[in-house]
Write a protein that holds these residues in place. Sequence first.
Motif, mmCIF file in Angstrom:
data_model
loop_
_atom_site.group_PDB
_atom_site.id
_atom_site.type_symbol
_atom_site.label_atom_id
_atom_site.label_comp_id
_atom_site.label_asym_id
_atom_site.label_seq_id
_atom_site.Cartn_x
_atom_site.Cartn_y
_atom_site.Cartn_z
ATOM 1 N N SER A 77 0.818 -1.217 0.000
ATOM 2 C CA SER A 77 0.000 0.000 0.000
ATOM 3 C C SER A 77 0.850 1.263 0.000
ATOM 4 O O SER A 77 0.417 2.309 -0.493
ATOM 5 N N LEU A 78 2.061 1.193 0.518
ATOM 6 C CA LEU A 78 2.932 2.369 0.591
ATOM 7 C C LEU A 78 3.401 2.839 -0.784
ATOM 8 O O LEU A 78 3.867 3.976 -0.917
ATOM 9 N N VAL A 79 3.300 1.975 -1.790
ATOM 10 C CA VAL A 79 3.721 2.347 -3.142
ATOM 11 C C VAL A 79 2.585 2.165 -4.149
ATOM 12 O O VAL A 79 2.811 2.171 -5.359
ATOM 13 N N ALA A 80 1.369 2.032 -3.659
ATOM 14 C CA ALA A 80 0.231 1.720 -4.534
ATOM 15 C C ALA A 80 -0.381 2.984 -5.141
ATOM 16 O O ALA A 80 -0.440 4.030 -4.489
ATOM 17 N N PRO A 81 -0.864 2.898 -6.381
ATOM 18 C CA PRO A 81 -1.519 4.045 -6.998
ATOM 19 C C PRO A 81 -2.958 4.240 -6.522
ATOM 20 O O PRO A 81 -3.552 5.287 -6.774
ATOM 21 N N ASN A 82 -3.523 3.236 -5.854
ATOM 22 C CA ASN A 82 -4.916 3.299 -5.436
ATOM 23 C C ASN A 82 -5.073 3.457 -3.926
ATOM 24 O O ASN A 82 -6.107 3.107 -3.361
ATOM 25 N N TYR A 83 -4.050 3.981 -3.269
ATOM 26 C CA TYR A 83 -4.103 4.307 -1.836
ATOM 27 C C TYR A 83 -3.555 5.709 -1.624
ATOM 28 O O TYR A 83 -2.610 6.131 -2.293
ATOM 29 N N GLU A 142 -3.385 4.450 6.406
ATOM 30 C CA GLU A 142 -3.502 4.508 7.859
ATOM 31 C C GLU A 142 -4.781 3.829 8.345
ATOM 32 O O GLU A 142 -4.760 3.020 9.287
ATOM 33 N N ALA A 143 -5.897 4.122 7.683
ATOM 34 C CA ALA A 143 -7.185 3.629 8.158
ATOM 35 C C ALA A 143 -7.478 2.194 7.739
ATOM 36 O O ALA A 143 -8.078 1.429 8.510
ATOM 37 N N ASN A 144 -7.059 1.812 6.537
ATOM 38 C CA ASN A 144 -7.489 0.529 5.983
ATOM 39 C C ASN A 144 -6.488 -0.605 6.166
ATOM 40 O O ASN A 144 -6.878 -1.767 6.145
ATOM 41 N N VAL A 145 -5.220 -0.297 6.299
ATOM 42 C CA VAL A 145 -4.214 -1.356 6.383
ATOM 43 C C VAL A 145 -3.431 -1.262 7.687
ATOM 44 O O VAL A 145 -3.354 -2.214 8.456
ATOM 45 N N GLU A 146 -2.860 -0.110 7.947
ATOM 46 C CA GLU A 146 -1.967 0.022 9.095
ATOM 47 C C GLU A 146 -2.691 -0.194 10.415
ATOM 48 O O GLU A 146 -2.142 -0.831 11.331
ATOM 49 N N SER A 147 -3.908 0.298 10.536
ATOM 50 C CA SER A 147 -4.634 0.119 11.795
ATOM 51 C C SER A 147 -4.912 -1.353 12.066
ATOM 52 O O SER A 147 -4.828 -1.814 13.216
ATOM 53 N N ARG A 148 -5.237 -2.105 11.026
ATOM 54 C CA ARG A 148 -5.473 -3.540 11.190
ATOM 55 C C ARG A 148 -4.182 -4.267 11.537
ATOM 56 O O ARG A 148 -4.168 -5.182 12.364
ATOM 57 N N LEU A 149 -3.083 -3.881 10.897
ATOM 58 C CA LEU A 149 -1.791 -4.485 11.208
ATOM 59 C C LEU A 149 -1.455 -4.281 12.682
ATOM 60 O O LEU A 149 -1.060 -5.229 13.385
ATOM 61 N N HIS A 150 -1.621 -3.069 13.182
ATOM 62 C CA HIS A 150 -1.280 -2.785 14.574
ATOM 63 C C HIS A 150 -2.188 -3.529 15.537
ATOM 64 O O HIS A 150 -1.750 -3.928 16.632
ATOM 65 N N ALA A 151 -3.427 -3.755 15.150
ATOM 66 C CA ALA A 151 -4.332 -4.513 16.012
ATOM 67 C C ALA A 151 -3.818 -5.938 16.220
ATOM 68 O O ALA A 151 -3.853 -6.471 17.343
ATOM 69 N N HIS A 152 -3.316 -6.553 15.166
ATOM 70 C CA HIS A 152 -2.793 -7.917 15.293
ATOM 71 C C HIS A 152 -1.435 -7.938 15.983
ATOM 72 O O HIS A 152 -1.131 -8.879 16.736
ATOM 73 N N LEU A 153 -0.608 -6.926 15.766
ATOM 74 C CA LEU A 153 0.653 -6.842 16.505
ATOM 75 C C LEU A 153 0.374 -6.676 17.997
ATOM 76 O O LEU A 153 1.046 -7.303 18.834
ATOM 77 N N ASP A 154 -0.626 -5.865 18.324
ATOM 78 C CA ASP A 154 -1.008 -5.705 19.729
ATOM 79 C C ASP A 154 -1.483 -7.025 20.319
ATOM 80 O O ASP A 154 -1.208 -7.339 21.490
ATOM 81 N N GLY A 155 -2.215 -7.805 19.501
ATOM 82 C CA GLY A 155 -2.671 -9.111 19.966
ATOM 83 C C GLY A 155 -1.509 -10.029 20.299
ATOM 84 O O GLY A 155 -1.576 -10.812 21.257
#
Length: 414
Positions: free
Chosen positions: A30-36, A42-55
């Motif tokens: 997503s950091l290099v995507a033309p459609n983000y 932040e809202a669609n990918v990173e927040s979900r990633l951090h939720a699982h890292l927190d888990g």
Amino acid sequence: MRASDDEPLWDVLEEHLDEAEFLWESWEGSLVAPNYTLAEVEANVESRLHAHLDGLVIGGPVAAQQLLVPALESDESGRVAAAAAALLLGPDETALSTLFAALHELPAARPALVRAFACIDRAELLPRLRACLTDVDEAIVGAAAEALVFRHEPLGEALSVLLASDEPALRGLGLRALAGEPGGAGQVRAIQAALADEAPQVVDAAIAAGLVLAPAPTWTRVRSRAEQPDGALALLLLALRDGPGDRAALLAALGDASRRPAAIYALGHVGAPELVDACLEWLDDGDCGPLVGEAMQALTGLDLDEAGVTATVEDEATEHTPEHDLARPDPLPAMQWWLRQRPRFADGQRYLQGEPRARAGVIEALTSGPMRRRPALLLDLQLKAPRGALLRLQTAAPTARQRRELAELRRALG
């Protein structure tokens, strides 16, 4: 979450690790995507990633030792990076020792470990990275230096080790670090020597440093580098500078099939309607058509999908790249659409998102535009900065860090 006071629910933690691996890879894409945009990352990918890292962090030291440490030996870079990130975020006091032992003992895991070191903050991480700069193993020095450079940290004496290395990747890393070093301005000779290096990656790194510290000899090398099949960076730089003769060099590159995609991408950053006209004959080309469409969207500020002039094509590529996420123009409708838009835009004028190109518009696009185009926008601002002034923004950093750096960039540019 526990079957007893001491035992974690392993199936839940394993699911967190599987999801964190998937989302780490999705985040990188997503950091290099033309459609983000930055906000969407932040809202669609990173927040979900951090939720699982927190888990994973909730699993505590037992989960860290029995699940995360073994994952560092995985063949999947996303799993290694996610496990390393969770270890850095967790309370386990032995995590840093474990991770730096892996850095030494697991060469295949180093790129993923370095990525975690670059992106995750933890007390004592920077001192441990700096300590690695004196390691007898040049590869360890390079790994630590890469994480530190990403964090805008100086390398000190390790810089000379990198610049003198026999490994092109390490010489290139040293050159990329130069502009941010306190004594970088005194390394002009190193830049000039590297501009003549046989390794393309070293030349491109020298060009990046030279644009900040030694522009005159660097621009001479840019012109010759743009004539090479792998000279995409040089073509982009000519487009961003848009000086006398630069457009002619870019248009000439359209006639070379090996350079055509890079030339179209570069021409899209000029933002001149007559240059989009010059690219229209490749609208039906599988590789070039999406790049022409991208140029149209960047110039007009309008979305081709919303305009209904795109085609759905099955992606048969074995390796997914950011270009695969570009809108694919349906050639005839897209051509007709462009001809309807064309009268709004004057020849000789540069545009960005439908408006005459100006610094404020570039900063706005850097803040809220497509992720894929942001490194070039930052480069555009850097080319116009005073000699020796380095604009610090890592477009591949976590979004919170990017927002802080964007705020500092806006203050620096007034």
